[in-house]
Design an enzyme around this catalytic site. Structure first.
Site, PDB file in Angstrom:
ATOM      1  N   HIS A 104       0.818  -1.220   0.000  1.00 35.03           N
ATOM      2  CA  HIS A 104       0.000   0.000   0.000  1.00 35.03           C
ATOM      3  C   HIS A 104       0.843   1.257   0.000  1.00 35.03           C
ATOM      4  O   HIS A 104       0.429   2.287  -0.497  1.00 35.03           O
ATOM      5  CB  HIS A 104      -1.015  -0.038   1.143  1.00 35.03           C
ATOM      6  CG  HIS A 104      -2.142  -0.968   0.827  1.00 35.03           C
ATOM      7  ND1 HIS A 104      -2.139  -2.280   1.227  1.00 35.03           N
ATOM      8  CD2 HIS A 104      -3.243  -0.798   0.058  1.00 35.03           C
ATOM      9  CE1 HIS A 104      -3.212  -2.869   0.742  1.00 35.03           C
ATOM     10  NE2 HIS A 104      -3.904  -2.003   0.032  1.00 35.03           N
TER      11      HIS A 104
ATOM     12  N   ARG B 144     -10.369   3.796  -1.357  1.00 31.66           N
ATOM     13  CA  ARG B 144      -9.821   3.041  -0.227  1.00 31.66           C
ATOM     14  C   ARG B 144     -10.105   3.824   1.056  1.00 31.66           C
ATOM     15  O   ARG B 144      -9.242   4.544   1.567  1.00 31.66           O
ATOM     16  CB  ARG B 144      -8.313   2.835  -0.403  1.00 31.66           C
ATOM     17  CG  ARG B 144      -7.941   1.854  -1.500  1.00 31.66           C
ATOM     18  CD  ARG B 144      -6.448   1.575  -1.487  1.00 31.66           C
ATOM     19  NE  ARG B 144      -6.097   0.406  -2.268  1.00 31.66           N
ATOM     20  CZ  ARG B 144      -5.621   0.444  -3.523  1.00 31.66           C
ATOM     21  NH1 ARG B 144      -5.431   1.597  -4.116  1.00 31.66           N
ATOM     22  NH2 ARG B 144      -5.329  -0.668  -4.164  1.00 31.66           N
TER      23      ARG B 144
ATOM     24  N   ARG C 144     -15.244   1.518  -0.993  1.00 32.82           N
ATOM     25  CA  ARG C 144     -14.960   0.237  -0.358  1.00 32.82           C
ATOM     26  C   ARG C 144     -15.021   0.450   1.148  1.00 32.82           C
ATOM     27  O   ARG C 144     -14.386   1.367   1.674  1.00 32.82           O
ATOM     28  CB  ARG C 144     -13.576  -0.251  -0.766  1.00 32.82           C
ATOM     29  CG  ARG C 144     -13.194  -1.486   0.041  1.00 32.82           C
ATOM     30  CD  ARG C 144     -11.952  -2.095  -0.437  1.00 32.82           C
ATOM     31  NE  ARG C 144     -10.783  -1.344  -0.019  1.00 32.82           N
ATOM     32  CZ  ARG C 144      -9.561  -1.652  -0.430  1.00 32.82           C
ATOM     33  NH1 ARG C 144      -9.380  -2.642  -1.269  1.00 32.82           N
ATOM     34  NH2 ARG C 144      -8.526  -0.971  -0.007  1.00 32.82           N
TER      35      ARG C 144
ATOM     36  N   GLU D  27     -11.153 -11.096  -4.206  1.00 33.23           N
ATOM     37  CA  GLU D  27      -9.709 -11.009  -4.014  1.00 33.23           C
ATOM     38  C   GLU D  27      -9.155 -12.163  -3.191  1.00 33.23           C
ATOM     39  O   GLU D  27      -7.979 -12.200  -2.866  1.00 33.23           O
ATOM     40  CB  GLU D  27      -9.330  -9.653  -3.406  1.00 33.23           C
ATOM     41  CG  GLU D  27     -10.111  -9.255  -2.179  1.00 33.23           C
ATOM     42  CD  GLU D  27      -9.733  -7.866  -1.671  1.00 33.23           C
ATOM     43  OE1 GLU D  27      -8.722  -7.303  -2.105  1.00 33.23           O
ATOM     44  OE2 GLU D  27     -10.468  -7.357  -0.804  1.00 33.23           O
TER      45      GLU D  27
ATOM     46  N   ASN E  51      -4.433  -7.491  -6.607  1.00 33.86           N
ATOM     47  CA  ASN E  51      -3.273  -7.384  -5.708  1.00 33.86           C
ATOM     48  C   ASN E  51      -3.330  -8.493  -4.662  1.00 33.86           C
ATOM     49  O   ASN E  51      -2.338  -9.160  -4.381  1.00 33.86           O
ATOM     50  CB  ASN E  51      -3.255  -6.027  -4.999  1.00 33.86           C
ATOM     51  CG  ASN E  51      -3.250  -4.880  -5.980  1.00 33.86           C
ATOM     52  OD1 ASN E  51      -2.917  -5.069  -7.129  1.00 33.86           O
ATOM     53  ND2 ASN E  51      -3.632  -3.693  -5.535  1.00 33.86           N
ATOM     54  N   ASP E  52      -4.517  -8.661  -4.095  1.00 35.57           N
ATOM     55  CA  ASP E  52      -4.664  -9.715  -3.099  1.00 35.57           C
ATOM     56  C   ASP E  52      -4.925 -11.066  -3.730  1.00 35.57           C
ATOM     57  O   ASP E  52      -4.434 -12.081  -3.246  1.00 35.57           O
ATOM     58  CB  ASP E  52      -5.788  -9.366  -2.123  1.00 35.57           C
ATOM     59  CG  ASP E  52      -5.311  -8.377  -1.083  1.00 35.57           C
ATOM     60  OD1 ASP E  52      -4.231  -8.607  -0.518  1.00 35.57           O
ATOM     61  OD2 ASP E  52      -5.988  -7.363  -0.856  1.00 35.57           O
TER      62      ASP E  52
ATOM     63  N   ARG F  89       2.620  -9.818  -0.716  1.00 33.66           N
ATOM     64  CA  ARG F  89       2.775  -8.682  -1.624  1.00 33.66           C
ATOM     65  C   ARG F  89       3.745  -7.621  -1.126  1.00 33.66           C
ATOM     66  O   ARG F  89       4.094  -6.715  -1.882  1.00 33.66           O
ATOM     67  CB  ARG F  89       1.405  -8.072  -1.949  1.00 33.66           C
ATOM     68  CG  ARG F  89       0.655  -7.539  -0.758  1.00 33.66           C
ATOM     69  CD  ARG F  89      -0.811  -7.270  -1.084  1.00 33.66           C
ATOM     70  NE  ARG F  89      -1.043  -5.917  -1.563  1.00 33.66           N
ATOM     71  CZ  ARG F  89      -2.238  -5.372  -1.693  1.00 33.66           C
ATOM     72  NH1 ARG F  89      -3.322  -6.068  -1.403  1.00 33.66           N
ATOM     73  NH2 ARG F  89      -2.376  -4.149  -2.109  1.00 33.66           N
TER      74      ARG F  89
ATOM     75  N   CYS G 253      -9.973  -3.575  -9.816  1.00 26.59           N
ATOM     76  CA  CYS G 253      -9.363  -2.391  -9.223  1.00 26.59           C
ATOM     77  C   CYS G 253      -7.959  -2.690  -8.684  1.00 26.59           C
ATOM     78  O   CYS G 253      -7.344  -1.870  -8.033  1.00 26.59           O
ATOM     79  CB  CYS G 253     -10.260  -1.800  -8.147  1.00 26.59           C
ATOM     80  SG  CYS G 253     -10.742  -2.993  -6.900  1.00 26.59           S
TER      81      CYS G 253
HETATM   82  C1  PEP Z   1      -6.554  -5.483  -4.451  1.00 26.38           C
HETATM   83  O1  PEP Z   1      -6.346  -6.291  -3.545  1.00 26.38           O
HETATM   84  O2  PEP Z   1      -6.301  -5.719  -5.645  1.00 26.38           O
HETATM   85  C2  PEP Z   1      -7.126  -4.158  -4.151  1.00 26.38           C
HETATM   86  C3  PEP Z   1      -7.473  -3.341  -5.115  1.00 26.38           C
HETATM   87  O3  PEP Z   1      -7.233  -3.783  -2.854  1.00 26.38           O
HETATM   88  P1  PEP Z   1      -5.967  -3.344  -1.971  1.00 26.38           P
HETATM   89  O4  PEP Z   1      -4.801  -3.137  -2.894  1.00 26.38           O
HETATM   90  O5  PEP Z   1      -6.326  -2.100  -1.258  1.00 26.38           O
HETATM   91  O6  PEP Z   1      -5.776  -4.516  -1.063  1.00 26.38           O
HETATM   92 MG    MG Z   2      -7.190  -5.978  -1.624  1.00 28.43          MG
END
Ligand code: PEP
Ligand code: MG
Length: 582
Positions: free
Chosen positions: A194, A301, A337, A438, A461-462, A472, A509
């Site tokens: 993040h 976020r 979210r 995710e 991402n997750d 990550r 996203c």
């Molecule tokens: C993701 O996990 O892809 C996402 C968009 O949420 P974050 O990156 O805030 O975990």
């Molecule tokens: Mg996420």
């Protein structure tokens, strides 16, 4: 003088290049030495303690005044609470007692605080247990004054500073916006941490995962951050500096070139139009989103509101925040979210165990946190619902892994609606509710989930982190983080097909949506909405306007029949070569 021009390889976390001077942000840790003392030394040590405490008191009082002036009373309460701890005779007397028994002040503080911390850990109340961190904060401040260390803070930065740190929290990165730093480099972190994502939103070049960098640099030394290639150059030669100055100019002119796409639709050569939205962390980013041509906020976020504070945002604050975003984005949608705290987004609200979990990414995070603390969740939901009358707001639950979580979250949403009705407050009864896909379990049952909700949004991402078992934020395994792994492509297909079979829209996203390298694949899979860091929007749009949906679909059919990443890579390269996209 000859320059060393040392080139180091890290992970490109946020694009752009920056040339500046190193500002090492040291960690707030001290090595505490035990020294035996006697006689006159004991009196001297007690005086040292008194001086350090007096200094700390002045600092805290100044801090309290400054905070209430700049950000309001709630924040000032933190400094006030720290003053109370500093003045507490129980801790102080214990420290004095130990010094009188013959040890130095630093060691006495360290031991006393350690003992008190253990007692705090036994308290059966999350709120009081978490006060331990306040005690530790105060102890660090006193210790710093004892050791005569001045606290470096981000607000002391010069204009061309490039921050070099072991690690930075997302909240630190947010602060960087206010102090206008040029770039940053960290030892820890991954491309989708993040901290990196905030850097992208703020358009700050960043390189992460550079082990030991804090020991290789000196305060004030020249440095170049190349966030495009993931390189850092220490003590660069004149020639390198000139090259990078040119690179910087090219980037500025590329940016101008891309701005031409701002008001054009994101449409393929054969007429398939998709929505390109922005991911934001706070209302201030809406302007940049619109400037880059966003037609939605595909991910707000909201948890960032919680990160740099110790008190809970109120329903009213939520309402004000979301109303602002909804009004500015009208008529476009804004997907809020619900809070995704936990993982690498640790808030110091004194309520949760996050930060002390062995596996925070698999712990009390996101919807799990909200369902454990329904009152916090409800306050946010009420704020979102009230703001819904000011624009096109949608609600999205993060980290869903089972149907029961959706049902429970919706039950709390109904309670929130009922309370607002009783309070006579307006909201949109038909507000849409979607979920993030995710977690692999959610992806696999996305057909069932799609029937329960109004829309899906894929958080790659997750999803990649959990599917590939690749943390990550861990630089050591960053090379295993692979959006084009056959398993990921299959999961994406499952999710997108499931949503469409249920007649629902599906967006993405995660970072994959904002990387032009994958745009053609996502188009071919049938994705309806792409949401990304605002800066990426023109790049992705340019790509979309150059390819046909038909060709993209054909490519995806071939990719899905590949068994290895190597085959996928070759297929992609051949396609791009044929289409002149390389
Ligand atoms: C993701 O996990 O892809 C996402 C968009 O949420 P974050 O990156 O805030 O975990
Ligand atoms: Mg996420």
């Amino acid at each position: 003088m000859k320059q060393n021009n040392i080139i180091l390889n890290g992970i490109a976390a946020s694009s752009g290049v920056a040339i500046g001077k190193v500002f090492v942000l040291e960690e707030d840790e001290f090595l505490v030495e035990k020294k035996e003392i006697s006689g006159i030394q004991i009196k001297q040590e007690l005086n040292r303690l008194k001086d350090a405490m007096d200094k700390t008191k002045i600092e805290l009082e100044d801090n309290k005044k400054e905070l209430s002036k700049v950000v309001g009373g709630n924040y000032a309460k933190i400094a006030a609470a720290h003053l109370l701890i500093l003045n507490d005779p129980m801790v102080k007397n214990e420290v004095i007692k130990m010094i009188k028994e013959g040890v130095n002040a630093e060691y006495a503080i360290h031991k006393v605080v350690e003992n008190f911390s253990k007692t705090f850990d036994l308290i059966d109340n999350d709120y009081f247990r978490e006060r331990k961190h306040d005690l530790l904060d105060v102890a660090k401040k006193v210790m710093r004054n004892l050791l005569g260390k001045t606290k470096k803070s981000l607000s002391n930065l010069e204009e061309d500073s490039i921050v070099v740190a072991k690690t930075l929290t997302p909240a630190d990165t947010v602060t960087m916006k206010e102090v206008l730093i040029k770039g940053f480099v960290t030892e820890i972190g991954g491309k989708t941490s993040h901290t990196a994502l905030v850097a992208q939103s703020l358009e700050i070049p960043a390189v992460v995962g550079l082990k030991d960098i804090t020991h290789q640099v000196k305060q004030g030394m020249s440095i170049i951050v190349d966030g495009n290639l993931g390189l850092v150059i220490l003590d660069p030669s004149e020639e390198t500096i000139e090259n990078y100055k040119r690179e910087h100019e090219i980037q500025i002119s590329n940016k101008k070139e891309l701005e031409k796409f701002k008001d054009l639709p994101a449409i393929t050569t054969d007429g398939r139009e998709v929505i390109l939205g922005a991911n934001i962390e706070n209302p201030e980013e809406v302007r940049a989103a619109l400037r880059h041509g966003a037609n939605a906020v595909g991910l707000y976020r909201s948890e960032f509101m919680y990160l740099s504070r110790k008190t809970m945002p109120t329903e009213e604050e939520h309402y004000q925040n979301y109303s602002k975003v909804a009004k500015m984005m009208m008529p476009y949608e804004v997907i809020i979210r619900t809070i995704d705290l936990g993982g690498d987004k640790i808030a110091r609200l004194g309520l949760m165990n996050v930060g002390r979990e062995a596996n925070p990414f698999m712990g009390l995070r996101a919807i799990r946190f909200c369902l454990k603390y329904p009152e916090i969740f409800k306050a946010q939901l009420k704020g979102i619902l009230r703001a819904s009358v000011h624009g096109n707001i949608k609600i999205m639950y993060p980290m869903i892994s089972r149907i029961a979580e959706i049902k429970e979250a919706n039950r709390i949403l109904e309670q929130a609606k009922e309370e607002l009705r009783k309070e006579g407050k307006k909201f949109r009864e038909d507000i849409e509710v979607g979920v993030m896909i995710e977690v692999p379990s959610a992806a696999i049952i996305s057909d069932v989930i799609a029937k329960e909700v109004d829309f899906l949004s894929i958080g790659t991402n997750d999803l990649i982190q959990y599917t590939m078992a690749v943390d990550r934020v861990n630089a050591d395994v960053a090379h295993l983080y692979s959006p084009m792994h056959p398993a990921i492509l299959r999961l994406l297909k499952t999710i997108i097909d499931s949503a469409h079979a249920a007649g629902k829209n599906v967006g993405m996203c995660g970072e994959m949506a904002g990387d032009p390298a994958y745009t053609v694949v996502l188009l071919g899979l049938g994705l309806d909405e792409f949401s990304m860091s605002a800066v990426q929007i023109p790049k992705v749009k340019k790509f979309i306007r150059n390819i046909s949906k038909f060709e993209a679909k054909k490519l995806v059919e071939q990719l899905l029949s590949c068994s290895t990443m190597q085959e996928i890579d070759i297929t992609m390269k051949k396609f791009k070569y044929r289409q002149n996209l390389l």
